[in-house]
Design a protein around this motif. Sequence first.
Motif: not given
Length: 368
Positions: A169-171, A175-176, A201-204
């Motif tokens: 997920r983009l969070s 670790g992004v 994923a996670g951009a919502d």
Amino acid sequence: MISFIWSPGNPLPAGTGGSENYTVGQVRELSRRGIPAQVVTVGLGADDGRDEFTDIPFRSLSTLAEVVDLDGTVVFVNEPHPVPTRNPAFLILHNPPPIRERERTFAVEGTRVLALIATSRYAAVLWADYLDVDVATINVVYPFAEPCFATQSRPDAPTEKTRVLFAGRLSPEKGVYTLLETLHIDIVEQDVDLTFTATTAGADKPQGRIIQRLLGEHPGISVVAARRTPAAMAALMADHDIVVMPSNSQYWHETFGIVSIEAQHTGCWVVASDDGGLPETDCGGVVLVEPDNAEALAWGIRMAIDSGPFPPAGRQYAGTRFTVQQSVDTLLAVFTQPQAIPPATIVRQLEQLILTPSAEEPRATSVW
């Protein structure tokens, strides 16, 4: 009937995280075996995500109190809601304990009367310490990769590029930001045969949308649409050579890491933080690196590259570990075995014992 209670007020999204894949996969496998199972949502009616899971039985409740009307086994997912159930209920702890003190009371009180299930040995120890209970009282049921990951075909001929995928997920906790730092380490930045891809994923979520914009502006990484089904994710992984999981260890500890086993089942090397439950995901294809260290992540990628393509025999072995069949077998065994008496029950029994009237003092009797 086995009912998995999803977070009240929240729909079940497709393709966004491990707890979602775990829950849906468990229901799907139980249904394959002819064991009635369903996802239960609260307060959303039919607008609860069921449209994305046409093969999964859903049931919507108006309020959480209606859980008491459910027959069979009730399994709460992530959130320990202290509501009555007809039979002893379970809680699957997908996330690490909350770090905010204001959330501690909810977590501690809610788990007092539930049989607990963790997703790794690491998570069991973590939660046992947090709740001040014996680790032996917490069951472990590992996540799994759906069968399509092990059977997904890969390109016949290797490409000239080494393709690296960030599928989390983009969070921040995934670790992004460490990955973004790694893109500027010389041994990565100067390698023209190295490509990076991330999904949306996670951009919502608000923070996910911000991170998506950051990645979209970076020339060193491509962003593709999130995959909403296991088959679509397996196909995406098969087009890559390495999957990175630079999970943050400063305030978040990955309790397991389902993406790791999915990637190995698909024939990818995994470069992951040596933290939390990630070491337990090693099926023979994991390179562990120091967490929160961009340099270490870069060298881990180089190590995977130097190892060459993931060997077919290694992929075949990986596909025999962490299967959905193994996971559901363990889950069903947990449901049938005697569970430890919850701490709240012991306290209540002790309180009742204390309030029990004392026995009368013995009196001497005359003997004729």
